[in-house]
Motif scaffolding. Structure first.
Motif, short mmCIF file in Angstrom:
data_model
loop_
_atom_site.label_atom_id
_atom_site.label_comp_id
_atom_site.label_asym_id
_atom_site.label_seq_id
_atom_site.Cartn_x
_atom_site.Cartn_y
_atom_site.Cartn_z
N ARG A 153 1.78 1.78 -3.22
CA ARG A 153 1.38 2.39 -4.87
C ARG A 153 1.30 3.70 -4.50
N ARG A 154 1.21 4.37 -2.95
CA ARG A 154 0.81 5.38 -2.91
C ARG A 154 1.78 6.65 -3.60
N TYR A 169 -6.68 10.59 -5.36
CA TYR A 169 -5.29 11.26 -5.42
C TYR A 169 -4.23 12.25 -6.56
N PRO A 174 0.64 -1.11 0.16
CA PRO A 174 -0.23 -0.16 -0.31
C PRO A 174 0.91 1.15 0.22
N LEU A 187 -9.51 -0.09 -2.07
CA LEU A 187 -7.43 0.17 -2.44
C LEU A 187 -7.59 1.05 -1.41
N ILE A 211 -7.26 4.21 -1.25
CA ILE A 211 -6.77 6.08 -1.39
C ILE A 211 -7.45 6.23 -1.73
N ALA A 229 -10.69 7.60 -7.61
CA ALA A 229 -10.17 6.43 -6.12
C ALA A 229 -11.78 5.31 -7.07
#
Length: 327
Positions: A254-255, A327, A251, A322, A324, A272
């Protein structure tokens, strides 16, 4: 009785048709195709040879040659190091060699060997950012390159998604997974299709993608990532390419990947929900691929129910997958 030549004999015969002075062949392995490394007297100058047995059936000579045309263009138009093809003595991209006395043949290709180290571990944040920059470079080239007439590669679209439950349907019959688990996979496929119909197809979102850029398909040389094995490349959403790589990243990474990719592509943010859609599709595609290999069934019997609970059920309920966010 038909006599089949062995793979090494076929490779040696094929090598005569290429301007390559090989000293010896090193067998690398067999999946859909059989691969050899062609060693030369120069330690730093080697080649990769593929015997494309998978060209029988859904693949074709034109499909293989199209993959090589993109690799040639990437080598010519960018600073990326890719397994570019070596044309044969007749300037052809492929060569056909007999595999038995009945005249059946196999397509053979030769590529420049890409030096580097395969990662057997999670990439560092810095390597992850480099990997994102590599993917962005592939996508920028795809957006600018005009494929020649007759260019033929697989298309990753709704038909592809709907084909995925097929290999998985046998798993309940073999007691690998429950009928309920399979039903969850099937519902997920149909929801992905519905979501894809809302996606925008434009030059900035859709084009040629590697579609399989994970730790077995890139190497690092002096800190620089180099992509290898473009055999699954085809037309698809660029975010699908990102999602395929996400399967193999933590994770946190991934960012890092998203941050670097967004900078390279000059994107404001990621949606997202779209990223969740492509990520779930990538998982389903991986399951369908593994389902064709009986040796993977034991691990799938544990993996599919766990992943269905962790990801697919959330996706079906329109909950984050995910986590997230935009982003």
């Amino acid at each position: 009785m038909r006599v089949r030549w062995d793979d090494e004999s076929i490779a040696k015969e094929a090598l005569k048709q290429f301007p390559v002075h090989g000293e010896r062949l090193v067998y690398l392995g067999k999946s859909d195709n059989v691969t050899f490394q062609v060693k030369t007297k120069q330690e730093s100058l080697n080649y990769l040879m593929k015997l494309h047995y998978a060209t029988k059936g859904i693949h074709s000579k034109k499909t293989v040659e199209s993959e090589l045309l993109w690799l040639e263009a990437l080598a010519a138009d960018t600073t990326l190091t890719v397994p570019s093809p070596v044309r044969n003595r007749d300037n052809g991209l492929t060569t056909e060699v007999a595999v038995n006395a009945s005249g059946e043949s196999v397509i053979v290709t030769v590529h420049h060997w890409v030096n580097g180290e395969l990662l057997d571990r999670e990439p560092t944040p810095g390597k992850t950012r480099s990997l994102a920059q590599l993917m962005a470079a592939l996508h920028r080239h795809a957006m600018e390159w005009n494929a020649p007439a007759g260019f033929t590669r697989p298309v990753y679209d709704t038909d592809n998604v709907l084909s995925l439950p097929g290999p998985l349907k046998r798993l309940p019959e073999m007691n690998v997974i429950s009928g309920e688990a399979y039903a969850c996979l099937e519902r997920t496929a149909h929801k992905i299709v519905a979501g894809l119909q809302l996606q925008t197809v434009a030059k900035s979102t859709w084009g040629l993608i590697h579609s399989d850029l994970h730790e077995s398909n890139y190497v690092f040389d002096q800190g620089i990532p180099r992509p290898i094995d473009f055999s699954a490349c085809g037309y698809g959403y660029y975010l699908f390419d990102v999602a395929e790589t996400f399967l193999h990243l933590s994770p946190e990474n991934r960012r890092e990947f998203l941050s670097a990719y967004r900078e390279e592509r000059q994107m404001q943010e990621f949606d997202a929900k779209s990223l969740d859609l492509f990520f779930v599709w990538a998982i389903l595609r991986n399951f369908a691929f593994l389902a064709n290999n009986p040796a993977e069934h034991a691990s799938l019997s544990e993996l599919i129910p766990r992943v269905a609970k962790s990801y697919f059920e959330n996706y079906l309920k329109d909950e984050p997958v995910l986590g997230i966010g935009n982003y």
